[in-house]
Write a protein that holds these residues in place. Structure first.
Motif, short mmCIF file in Angstrom:
data_model
loop_
_atom_site.label_atom_id
_atom_site.label_comp_id
_atom_site.label_asym_id
_atom_site.label_seq_id
_atom_site.Cartn_x
_atom_site.Cartn_y
_atom_site.Cartn_z
N ALA A 145 0.83 -1.19 0.00
CA ALA A 145 0.00 0.00 0.00
C ALA A 145 0.86 1.25 0.00
O ALA A 145 0.93 1.98 0.97
N GLY A 146 1.57 1.51 -1.08
CA GLY A 146 2.33 2.74 -1.20
C GLY A 146 1.42 3.86 -1.67
O GLY A 146 0.47 3.64 -2.41
N TYR A 147 1.70 5.08 -1.23
CA TYR A 147 0.85 6.22 -1.57
C TYR A 147 1.68 7.41 -2.02
O TYR A 147 2.75 7.66 -1.49
N MET A 148 1.13 8.17 -2.97
CA MET A 148 1.65 9.49 -3.24
C MET A 148 1.02 10.42 -2.22
O MET A 148 -0.10 10.20 -1.80
N ILE A 149 1.73 11.47 -1.84
CA ILE A 149 1.13 12.46 -0.95
C ILE A 149 0.57 13.57 -1.82
O ILE A 149 1.27 14.13 -2.66
N LYS A 150 -0.71 13.85 -1.63
CA LYS A 150 -1.37 14.83 -2.51
C LYS A 150 -1.17 16.25 -1.98
O LYS A 150 -0.79 16.44 -0.83
N GLY A 151 -1.48 17.21 -2.82
CA GLY A 151 -1.47 18.61 -2.40
C GLY A 151 -0.09 19.19 -2.26
O GLY A 151 0.12 20.19 -1.58
N TYR A 227 8.56 12.84 4.48
CA TYR A 227 7.75 12.26 3.41
C TYR A 227 7.10 13.32 2.53
O TYR A 227 6.74 13.03 1.39
N MET A 228 6.96 14.55 3.04
CA MET A 228 6.54 15.65 2.17
C MET A 228 7.60 15.85 1.10
O MET A 228 7.31 16.10 -0.06
N PHE A 229 8.86 15.75 1.53
CA PHE A 229 9.97 15.91 0.61
C PHE A 229 10.01 14.76 -0.40
O PHE A 229 10.18 14.97 -1.60
N GLN A 230 9.83 13.53 0.11
CA GLN A 230 9.86 12.35 -0.77
C GLN A 230 8.65 12.32 -1.70
O GLN A 230 8.75 11.87 -2.84
N GLY A 231 7.50 12.73 -1.18
CA GLY A 231 6.27 12.72 -1.98
C GLY A 231 5.62 11.36 -2.07
O GLY A 231 4.54 11.21 -2.64
N TYR A 232 6.25 10.34 -1.51
CA TYR A 232 5.73 8.98 -1.64
C TYR A 232 6.09 8.19 -0.39
O TYR A 232 7.20 8.28 0.10
N ILE A 233 5.12 7.42 0.13
CA ILE A 233 5.43 6.60 1.30
C ILE A 233 4.97 5.18 1.06
O ILE A 233 3.93 4.95 0.44
N ALA A 234 5.77 4.22 1.49
CA ALA A 234 5.40 2.80 1.40
C ALA A 234 5.67 2.17 2.76
O ALA A 234 6.51 2.68 3.51
N PRO A 235 4.94 1.11 3.12
CA PRO A 235 5.13 0.52 4.45
C PRO A 235 6.57 0.11 4.73
O PRO A 235 7.05 0.27 5.84
N GLU A 236 7.26 -0.41 3.69
CA GLU A 236 8.63 -0.90 3.94
C GLU A 236 9.57 0.24 4.32
O GLU A 236 10.51 0.05 5.08
N SER A 237 9.35 1.43 3.74
CA SER A 237 10.26 2.53 4.07
C SER A 237 9.80 3.26 5.32
O SER A 237 10.60 3.62 6.17
N GLY A 238 8.50 3.47 5.46
CA GLY A 238 7.98 4.24 6.60
C GLY A 238 8.26 3.59 7.94
O GLY A 238 8.57 4.27 8.91
N PHE A 239 8.15 2.26 7.98
CA PHE A 239 8.33 1.57 9.26
C PHE A 239 9.66 0.84 9.31
O PHE A 239 9.80 -0.16 10.01
N SER A 240 10.62 1.32 8.54
CA SER A 240 11.88 0.60 8.39
C SER A 240 12.79 0.75 9.60
O SER A 240 12.87 1.81 10.22
#
Lengths: 324, 289
Positions: A145-151, A227-240
């Motif tokens: 469940a990777g997501y782009m951050i909108k806005g 993650y605002m800077f990255q623009g994208y978050i995925a479970p493997e990176s966020g909770f790494s």
């Protein structure tokens, strides 16, 4: 109230440094340089918050990535529902703080090394949760469940860079305020001997929880900004676990239980990132070896080592003499 | 009626057999934990070391992974012995945190070495019998699952015989009960600690091979299996081989039943939640005092 001139001088120095760093993007510094300064302040905030827990409360927390991931994902959920970014950042911090209160009754029963492993489970569990659960958006085929951050379109890179400087400075201020307050004394007492602290009338659970909540709050904000800077978050990176590693390294190399330690350690970590930017794997191996060497030879880190040397002590005497 | 029975029998039997694997993974952790009061955070990575070693022997030399243990066990024993002698022993008396942070550094080094040497791709030990299963009534059980339980029993019996019947085994037990008394009786506890760590790593070599036969593994698989091993150890309580076995079977059952009745993708989550709940409710374990 009398202003301590020594403190005042220190404040001026910090203010000038921050102001210089803040105008750098306007002056047109190369973007890679800005990236390293950005990383420095994010890592600094993370390392400071880890130092608060492990260096001053004796809580070796391995669940900091949980707060980073929760912050990032709350930002996603907020922005996907059309809410403003800043509300998302604040929301993430509040979610992380509430989450901390929920797990605290479980993990605070554990001491020392048990606490470390107990907290290690938390980000792993959350990683699976966010792997399965799609909080917003369509169910896509397959997992992950990777997501782009909108806005993010209206937000410039300079803006995010300033946010990073802000949270880094806030983390320093929080360390200073907490440690010079009555709470800091209580925390030190708990770390050194918790049963003695308890019998002197210190509410151990409340103080530990307070430190844990502050740490989660700031860590989540720093995570959201990253993650605002990255623009994208995925479970493997966020909770790494890599997050945990970075903050432990920065704190231990610089000097655990010292206020300056994380600052010096973060400079070294970011410099290593810069040197070995193309060899991420080798860079992590070197960081691991560095951690082992520091623990074996100078467990108090660079600051602990520096404090023992004569130059530092005479320097200290010099500045102290100035301020009197 | 028969269908319902076989529906529940399959996860129950495979859960018990899988519990065997978890017992072997946890025994090494439990040994170090029980003797030195140290949780080796790099334990999962040592197990994966065993898996990758067997994988390289299998791919480059063509030997059966189980046969590779002839070299794998002594190799990991040496690695474990060296970790204790050159790293842990030096910071052992200083504080609880120092060995933890060193183990963390070792874990990071190993993990990234695997990434560089074997790429982040998922690997498995595929053998001629890895896809075969035997039939028990209406139930199909994979052969490797049965092997897991057999190996667990062999390792448990060997370890308990070693601890009870040999001088070194008795010395290990003595040092775990009272270091000073053991030293006064003329036991070189520093050496015993090195041996204990070595034995723990040697058991990890066995665990690694059977883990690789049962599940695919990646360079970062160490952490999930460390958590499982930790869960088994706290479930079973310290210093009891039988307790560890019971803990392993409970977690094995929880995983297979969870996969069957809740969701296959949530099976690890169920294990993590169980570990957290036990920590919150009974940190001393089901059989601890």
């Amino acid at each position: 109230m009398k202003v301590n001139p020594h403190r005042f001088k220190e404040f001026i120095v910090i203010a000038v440094v921050v102001a210089v760093l803040a105008v750098l993007p306007v002056l047109g510094l190369p973007r890679t340089w800005l990236l390293y300064i950005f990383l420095f302040f994010i890592y600094l905030a993370l390392a400071n918050m880890w130092n608060l827990l492990s260096g001053y409360c004796g809580l070796i927390s391995l669940c900091q990535p949980a707060f980073i991931g929760l912050g990032g994902y709350t930002l996603v959920i907020f922005t996907w529902n059309g809410l403003p970014l800043y509300m998302g950042i604040l929301g993430g911090a509040i979610v992380a703080a509430i989450f901390t209160m929920l797990i605290s009754s479980a993990v605070f029963r554990l001491r020392g090394i048990y606490f470390a492993i107990g907290t290690l489970v938390v980000p792993e569990a959350l990683r699976v949760v966010f792997f399965i659960w799609r909080p917003v958006g369509e169910q896509i085929h397959g997992k992950g469940a990777g997501y782009m951050i909108k806005g993010l379109n209206d937000v410039s890179m300079t803006h995010i860079y300033w946010l990073a400087i802000f949270i880094g400075i806030v983390s320093i201020v929080i360390m200073r305020l907490t440690l010079s307050s009555k709470m800091g004394m209580g925390l030190a007492a708990i770390r050194d001997n918790d049963s003695a602290a308890s019998s002197s009338g210190i509410n151990i659970f409340k103080l530990k929880l307070f430190a844990f909540v502050i740490s989660a709050f700031i860590t989540a904000i720093a995570g959201s900004i990253f993650y605002m800077f990255q623009g994208y978050i995925a479970p493997e990176s966020g909770f790494s676990m890599k997050w945990t590693m970075t903050m432990i390294l920065a704190t231990v190399i610089g000097g655990i239980s010292t206020e300056e330690g994380p600052i010096i350690g973060t400079v070294i970590i970011v410099f290593l990132h810069f040197l070995l930017a193309r060899y991420a794997g080798i860079s992590l191996i070197i960081q691991g070896i560095l951690l082992i060497i520091i623990m074996l030879l100078a467990p108090q880190g660079i600051m602990g080592f520096a404090r023992k040397t004569k130059i530092y002590q005479s320097l200290l005497r010099l500045t102290a003499g100035d301020s009197i | 009626m028969n269908e319902i029975f076989s529906d529940i029998a399959t996860p129950v039997i495979s859960g018990i057999l899988l519990g065997g694997l978890y017992t072997v993974i946890a025994l090494g952790l439990s040994l170090v934990f029980g003797v030195m009061k140290l949780i080796n955070v790099a334990h999962g990575d040592l197990v994966i070391f065993g898996s990758y070693f067997a994988y390289s022997i299998m791919t480059y030399l063509g030997f059966n992974p189980v046969l590779s243990l002839v070299a794998g066990i002594p190799l990991l024993f040496a690695v474990g012995f060296a970790i204790q002698k050159y790293f842990m022993a030096r910071v052992f008396k200083r504080s609880m945190e120092a060995p933890l942070l060193i183990a963390f550094g070792i874990s990071l080094v190993f993990e990234n070495l695997y990434q560089i040497l074997f790429t982040p791709m998922s690997r498995g030990l595929t053998t001629s019998y890895s896809l075969e299963s035997f039939i028990l009534g209406d139930i199909y059980i994979p052969v490797v699952y049965l092997l897991n339980l057999i190996v667990a029993l062999i390792v448990m019996i060997a370890l308990s015989l070693f601890l009870k019947k040999t001088f070194i085994g008795q010395a290990i037990i003595a040092s775990s009960q009272d270091i000073r008394a053991a030293q006064l009786m003329g036991i070189n506890t520093a050496r015993i600690f090195c041996l204990t760590f070595g034995i723990s790593a040697a058991i990890s070599a066995v665990a690694g091979v059977f883990l690789g036969l049962t599940f695919p593994f990646t360079p970062v698989s160490g952490i999930p299996f460390l958590i499982i091993a930790f869960g088994v150890v706290i479930l079973g309580g310290l210093g009891s081989i039988i307790g560890t076995f019971v803990g392993g079977i409970i977690l094995g059952l929880a995983q297979t039943l969870g996969a069957q009745y809740i969701s296959a993708s949530a099976q690890m989550l169920i294990l993590y939640v169980i570990v957290l709940v036990i920590l919150a409710v009974r940190p001393q374990g089901l059989f601890g005092r």
